[in-house]
Design a protein around this motif. Structure first.
Motif, PDB file in Angstrom:
ATOM      1  N   GLY A  63       0.777  -1.234   0.000  1.00 54.18           N
ATOM      2  CA  GLY A  63       0.000   0.000   0.000  1.00 54.18           C
ATOM      3  C   GLY A  63       0.803   1.275   0.000  1.00 54.18           C
ATOM      4  N   VAL A  64       2.139   1.186   0.106  1.00 55.91           N
ATOM      5  CA  VAL A  64       3.000   2.375   0.118  1.00 55.91           C
ATOM      6  C   VAL A  64       3.585   2.575  -1.272  1.00 55.91           C
ATOM      7  CG1 VAL A  64       5.032   3.465   1.112  1.00 55.91           C
ATOM      8  CG2 VAL A  64       3.554   2.033   2.546  1.00 55.91           C
ATOM      9  N   CYS A  65       3.398   3.760  -1.837  1.00 57.23           N
ATOM     10  CA  CYS A  65       3.880   4.047  -3.187  1.00 57.23           C
ATOM     11  C   CYS A  65       5.409   4.028  -3.221  1.00 57.23           C
ATOM     12  CB  CYS A  65       3.356   5.405  -3.652  1.00 57.23           C
ATOM     13  SG  CYS A  65       3.719   5.748  -5.385  1.00 57.23           S
ATOM     14  N   CYS A  66       5.975   3.259  -4.137  1.00 57.21           N
ATOM     15  CA  CYS A  66       7.430   3.121  -4.217  1.00 57.21           C
ATOM     16  C   CYS A  66       8.127   4.429  -4.563  1.00 57.21           C
ATOM     17  CB  CYS A  66       7.797   2.042  -5.235  1.00 57.21           C
ATOM     18  SG  CYS A  66       7.435   0.363  -4.671  1.00 57.21           S
ATOM     19  N   SER A  67       7.414   5.354  -5.197  1.00 54.15           N
ATOM     20  CA  SER A  67       8.032   6.634  -5.545  1.00 54.15           C
ATOM     21  C   SER A  67       8.384   7.453  -4.302  1.00 54.15           C
ATOM     22  CB  SER A  67       7.104   7.439  -6.456  1.00 54.15           C
ATOM     23  OG  SER A  67       5.895   7.762  -5.790  1.00 54.15           O
ATOM     24  N   THR A  68       7.821   7.099  -3.149  1.00 53.03           N
ATOM     25  CA  THR A  68       8.122   7.798  -1.894  1.00 53.03           C
ATOM     26  C   THR A  68       9.238   7.112  -1.113  1.00 53.03           C
ATOM     27  OG1 THR A  68       6.514   6.559  -0.549  1.00 53.03           O
ATOM     28  CG2 THR A  68       5.698   8.484  -1.756  1.00 53.03           C
ATOM     29  N   LEU A  69       9.741   5.979  -1.617  1.00 55.26           N
ATOM     30  CA  LEU A  69      10.763   5.207  -0.917  1.00 55.26           C
ATOM     31  C   LEU A  69      12.128   5.401  -1.566  1.00 55.26           C
ATOM     32  CD1 LEU A  69       8.803   1.830  -0.552  1.00 55.26           C
ATOM     33  CD2 LEU A  69       8.965   3.682   1.129  1.00 55.26           C
ATOM     34  N   GLY A  70      13.181   5.311  -0.772  1.00 55.77           N
ATOM     35  CA  GLY A  70      14.535   5.370  -1.292  1.00 55.77           C
ATOM     36  C   GLY A  70      14.939   4.045  -1.904  1.00 55.77           C
ATOM     37  N   GLN A  71      15.991   4.067  -2.727  1.00 54.67           N
ATOM     38  CA  GLN A  71      16.434   2.858  -3.405  1.00 54.67           C
ATOM     39  C   GLN A  71      16.896   1.784  -2.422  1.00 54.67           C
ATOM     40  OE1 GLN A  71      14.965   3.281  -6.653  1.00 54.67           O
ATOM     41  NE2 GLN A  71      16.574   1.759  -6.823  1.00 54.67           N
ATOM     42  N   ARG A  72      17.571   2.184  -1.344  1.00 52.82           N
ATOM     43  CA  ARG A  72      18.008   1.202  -0.360  1.00 52.82           C
ATOM     44  C   ARG A  72      16.810   0.538   0.313  1.00 52.82           C
ATOM     45  NH1 ARG A  72      22.552   0.043   3.015  1.00 52.82           N
ATOM     46  NH2 ARG A  72      23.772   1.535   1.804  1.00 52.82           N
ATOM     47  N   GLU A  73      15.782   1.321   0.606  1.00 58.25           N
ATOM     48  CA  GLU A  73      14.596   0.780   1.251  1.00 58.25           C
ATOM     49  C   GLU A  73      13.879  -0.198   0.324  1.00 58.25           C
ATOM     50  OE1 GLU A  73      10.809   2.429   3.892  1.00 58.25           O
ATOM     51  OE2 GLU A  73      12.098   3.838   2.799  1.00 58.25           O
ATOM     52  N   ILE A  74      13.814   0.157  -0.963  1.00 62.78           N
ATOM     53  CA  ILE A  74      13.198  -0.757  -1.940  1.00 62.78           C
ATOM     54  C   ILE A  74      14.026  -2.035  -2.060  1.00 62.78           C
ATOM     55  CG2 ILE A  74      12.652  -1.076  -4.381  1.00 62.78           C
ATOM     56  CD1 ILE A  74      11.939   1.894  -4.494  1.00 62.78           C
ATOM     57  N   ALA A  75      15.359  -1.884  -2.100  1.00 62.52           N
ATOM     58  CA  ALA A  75      16.247  -3.037  -2.257  1.00 62.52           C
ATOM     59  C   ALA A  75      16.210  -3.964  -1.044  1.00 62.52           C
ATOM     60  CB  ALA A  75      17.671  -2.570  -2.507  1.00 62.52           C
ATOM     61  N   ARG A  76      15.815  -3.448   0.098  1.00 62.45           N
ATOM     62  CA  ARG A  76      15.673  -4.308   1.279  1.00 62.45           C
ATOM     63  C   ARG A  76      14.379  -5.114   1.237  1.00 62.45           C
ATOM     64  NH1 ARG A  76      17.811  -0.844   6.571  1.00 62.45           N
ATOM     65  NH2 ARG A  76      20.058  -0.983   6.043  1.00 62.45           N
ATOM     66  N   SER A  77      13.492  -4.762   0.335  1.00 55.58           N
ATOM     67  CA  SER A  77      12.216  -5.461   0.221  1.00 55.58           C
ATOM     68  C   SER A  77      12.101  -6.285  -1.054  1.00 55.58           C
ATOM     69  CB  SER A  77      11.060  -4.461   0.270  1.00 55.58           C
ATOM     70  OG  SER A  77      11.014  -3.784   1.505  1.00 55.58           O
ATOM     71  N   ILE A  78      12.662  -5.773  -2.174  1.00 55.41           N
ATOM     72  CA  ILE A  78      12.491  -6.410  -3.481  1.00 55.41           C
ATOM     73  C   ILE A  78      13.839  -6.847  -4.043  1.00 55.41           C
ATOM     74  CG2 ILE A  78      11.709  -6.109  -5.852  1.00 55.41           C
ATOM     75  CD1 ILE A  78       9.778  -3.990  -4.900  1.00 55.41           C
ATOM     76  N   ALA A  79      13.924  -8.096  -4.483  1.00 54.12           N
ATOM     77  CA  ALA A  79      15.089  -8.587  -5.217  1.00 54.12           C
ATOM     78  C   ALA A  79      14.647  -8.957  -6.625  1.00 54.12           C
ATOM     79  CB  ALA A  79      15.705  -9.801  -4.517  1.00 54.12           C
ATOM     80  N   PHE A  80      15.491  -8.645  -7.594  1.00 51.25           N
ATOM     81  CA  PHE A  80      15.145  -8.860  -8.999  1.00 51.25           C
ATOM     82  C   PHE A  80      16.241  -9.669  -9.682  1.00 51.25           C
ATOM     83  CE2 PHE A  80      15.069  -6.852 -13.436  1.00 51.25           C
ATOM     84  CZ  PHE A  80      14.094  -7.723 -13.905  1.00 51.25           C
ATOM     85  N   VAL A  81      15.862 -10.757 -10.330  1.00 50.73           N
ATOM     86  CA  VAL A  81      16.792 -11.570 -11.113  1.00 50.73           C
ATOM     87  C   VAL A  81      16.517 -11.292 -12.575  1.00 50.73           C
ATOM     88  CG1 VAL A  81      17.603 -13.887 -11.660  1.00 50.73           C
ATOM     89  CG2 VAL A  81      16.837 -13.358  -9.334  1.00 50.73           C
ATOM     90  N   GLU A  82      17.464 -10.594 -13.214  1.00 49.50           N
ATOM     91  CA  GLU A  82      17.289 -10.238 -14.623  1.00 49.50           C
ATOM     92  C   GLU A  82      17.515 -11.445 -15.523  1.00 49.50           C
ATOM     93  OE1 GLU A  82      18.644  -6.274 -16.035  1.00 49.50           O
ATOM     94  OE2 GLU A  82      19.840  -6.300 -14.200  1.00 49.50           O
ATOM     95  N   GLN A  83      16.986 -11.348 -16.737  1.00 53.48           N
ATOM     96  CA  GLN A  83      17.161 -12.415 -17.710  1.00 53.48           C
ATOM     97  C   GLN A  83      18.606 -12.487 -18.184  1.00 53.48           C
ATOM     98  OE1 GLN A  83      15.219 -13.684 -22.025  1.00 53.48           O
ATOM     99  NE2 GLN A  83      14.129 -12.302 -20.674  1.00 53.48           N
ATOM    100  N   HIS A  84      19.226 -11.332 -18.384  1.00 57.71           N
ATOM    101  CA  HIS A  84      20.618 -11.272 -18.823  1.00 57.71           C
ATOM    102  C   HIS A  84      21.356 -10.261 -17.952  1.00 57.71           C
ATOM    103  CE1 HIS A  84      19.468 -13.518 -22.376  1.00 57.71           C
ATOM    104  NE2 HIS A  84      18.545 -12.618 -22.642  1.00 57.71           N
TER     105      HIS A  84
END
Length: 254
Positions: A63-84
């Protein structure tokens, strides 16, 4: 932690790549994303991960808009595995997986026993503990993919996003990685080409020409009409007489 987006869109020089995508992935759910090449799956995942800023719409974490969060805070919640994802740096498997701990290190980068334990758990989960001292450039494509996934697990995310995680993997590791994703007690979104793998997800979202055209339980969504419309093939579910499981059988449209 839930992950949602509303009216998400992204375009390049006036050409829409993703348009009007709205969905919610509830806490602990595994959502499979399927669609033909160029349907917008990777772009959608990058926007959900906070890597690519949407041109329109919003992404929310519980429910919290990601545009209000810092990159470190997002990275502590979301991990992304890219295709390449490649590197020319001379790094070891251990070095690569330890990068997953970056969001959790303090300002001077102090390393703790907890960080070491997270890295070892992640390596064990993808069966790469015997490779820790191998250099990146000596690994096969499948081995590199498993290291990418280990790096994301070392991040201790609450949401895991994976773009074609079974690419380059042999069948044993395809099944083990997908089984691992399903057993993790986190929210996950997985883009997949193999529709039979996708049927193991809690729900499936179908991307077509940048739009989310269907969303629901696999056996409800993957109808013969949708398979023909989206992939240009004829398909139907059949039942394995040995164990009663259902799987898709395909043949090419005339």
């Amino acid at each position: 932690m839930s992950l949602s987006c509303h009216n998400l869109g992204w375009s390049v020089r006036g050409t829409s790549i993703v348009s009007g995508v709205t969905l919610e992935v509830v806490t602990g759910e595994t959502l499979g994303l399927v669609g033909a090449n160029g349907s917008g799956k990777s772009t959608l995942l990058k926007m959900l991960a906070g890597i690519q800023k949407p041109h329109i719409g919003s992404v929310l974490l519980s429910g919290v808009c990601c545009s209000t969060l810092g990159q470190r805070e997002i990275a502590r919640s979301i991990a992304f595995v890219e295709q390449h994802a490649e590197t020319t740096d001379r790094i070891t498997v251990r070095d690569a997986v330890e990068l997953g701990r970056t969001p959790w290190l303090d300002g001077i980068g102090r390393w703790s026993k907890f960080d070491t334990a997270s890295v070892l758990r992640a390596l064990c989960a993808v069966e790469m503990t015997s490779y820790v001292d191998r250099y990146w450039h000596t690994l096969s494509g499948g081995e590199r993919q498993r290291v990418h996934i280990a790096r994301s697990l070392a991040q201790d995310p609450k949401v895991l996003l994976l773009d074609e995680p079974t690419n380059h993997l042999d069948i044993h590791h395809q099944l083990s990685i997908l089984s691992l994703v399903h057993t993790l007690e986190i929210t996950s979104v997985v883009a997949l080409h193999d529709l039979n793998h996708a049927t193991q997800c809690d729900r499936i979202g179908v991307m077509h020409h940048g739009q989310l055209i269907a969303l629901g339980r696999p056996h409800d969504i993957l109808t013969p009409d949708l398979m023909h419309q989206t992939f240009g093939v004829h398909a139907r579910f059949v039942t394995d007489p040995h164990d009663g499981s259902r799987f898709l059988r395909f043949h090419q449209s005339a």
